[in-house]
Design a protein around this motif. Sequence first.
Motif, short mmCIF file in Angstrom:
data_model
loop_
_atom_site.label_atom_id
_atom_site.label_comp_id
_atom_site.label_asym_id
_atom_site.label_seq_id
_atom_site.Cartn_x
_atom_site.Cartn_y
_atom_site.Cartn_z
N ALA A 15 0.89 -1.28 -0.05
CA ALA A 15 -0.12 -0.09 -0.02
C ALA A 15 0.91 1.06 0.08
O ALA A 15 0.57 2.40 -0.64
N PHE A 16 1.89 1.21 0.87
CA PHE A 16 2.94 2.29 0.62
C PHE A 16 3.44 2.72 -0.46
O PHE A 16 3.55 3.71 -0.94
N LYS A 17 3.90 1.50 -1.48
CA LYS A 17 4.60 1.59 -2.74
C LYS A 17 3.56 2.34 -3.51
O LYS A 17 3.77 3.13 -4.40
N LYS A 18 2.28 1.70 -3.43
CA LYS A 18 1.22 2.15 -4.49
C LYS A 18 0.98 3.67 -4.26
O LYS A 18 0.75 4.46 -5.14
N ASP A 19 0.94 4.02 -2.94
CA ASP A 19 0.49 5.55 -2.76
C ASP A 19 1.69 6.59 -3.10
O ASP A 19 1.70 7.51 -3.67
N LEU A 20 2.91 5.90 -3.06
CA LEU A 20 4.20 6.51 -3.05
C LEU A 20 4.45 6.80 -4.52
O LEU A 20 4.77 7.86 -5.10
N ILE A 21 3.84 5.68 -5.44
CA ILE A 21 4.33 6.06 -6.86
C ILE A 21 3.31 6.79 -7.36
O ILE A 21 3.73 7.73 -8.22
N ALA A 22 1.81 6.98 -6.83
CA ALA A 22 1.07 7.90 -7.38
C ALA A 22 1.63 9.44 -6.99
O ALA A 22 1.63 10.41 -7.98
N LYS A 23 2.33 9.55 -5.74
CA LYS A 23 2.59 10.97 -5.32
C LYS A 23 3.83 11.34 -6.25
O LYS A 23 3.84 12.51 -6.55
N ASP A 79 18.79 12.10 9.26
CA ASP A 79 18.22 12.17 7.83
C ASP A 79 17.59 10.82 7.44
O ASP A 79 18.27 10.00 7.33
N ASP A 80 16.35 10.84 7.63
CA ASP A 80 15.67 9.47 7.41
C ASP A 80 14.50 9.73 6.56
O ASP A 80 13.94 10.82 6.04
N ILE A 81 14.15 8.78 5.85
CA ILE A 81 12.84 8.76 4.99
C ILE A 81 11.46 9.51 5.54
O ILE A 81 10.83 10.17 4.87
N TRP A 82 11.29 9.23 7.00
CA TRP A 82 10.15 9.35 7.67
C TRP A 82 10.10 11.28 7.62
O TRP A 82 9.22 12.02 7.71
N LYS A 83 11.38 11.55 7.95
CA LYS A 83 11.53 12.96 8.16
C LYS A 83 11.17 13.87 6.62
O LYS A 83 10.58 14.81 6.70
N ALA A 109 10.88 3.21 -1.09
CA ALA A 109 10.82 4.55 -1.32
C ALA A 109 11.66 4.64 -2.58
O ALA A 109 11.60 5.31 -3.59
N LEU A 110 13.04 4.36 -2.41
CA LEU A 110 14.03 4.25 -3.34
C LEU A 110 13.79 3.69 -4.55
O LEU A 110 14.00 4.08 -5.55
N GLY A 111 13.28 2.20 -4.25
CA GLY A 111 12.90 1.65 -5.41
C GLY A 111 11.65 2.41 -6.51
O GLY A 111 11.75 2.40 -7.66
#
Length: 119
Positions: A15-23, A79-83, A109-111
């Motif tokens: 679900a995270f990857k799907k939302d992130l691809i859209a954004k 420095d992380d992805i969540w920040k 997220a990197l992928g």
Amino acid sequence: MSKIIKRKYKKVRIAFKKDLIAKCSENKALAMLIVETYTAWHHRRHIIKIWGMFRKPAYKEFQADYSKNLMGDHLSGRDDIWKSLYYADRELHDKFKYLIPETYAMGDALGVAYKVLRA
């Protein structure tokens, strides 16, 4: 054991990857931010490994030289992805922050970022 852990987060990560691809498809700058965050994350790990060398007595010359010439020249903050997602897309951050471990989220997220930037 790691397969069990990965399986535990599988549905949430999809679900995270799907939302992130859209954004990221809407905003290529977000994809670039993810790549830059990944790079900064690895730079910080490298610096921490260098600081770990201070514990070894064989590196006394290194310790003295580093302290004399470089100490204090590099800031090493968090420095992380969540920040990064907190400031770039608060909705995505709030939806997944406590559901996925940081390392899995960074890899996913990197992928996604590479996938979007190549297209």
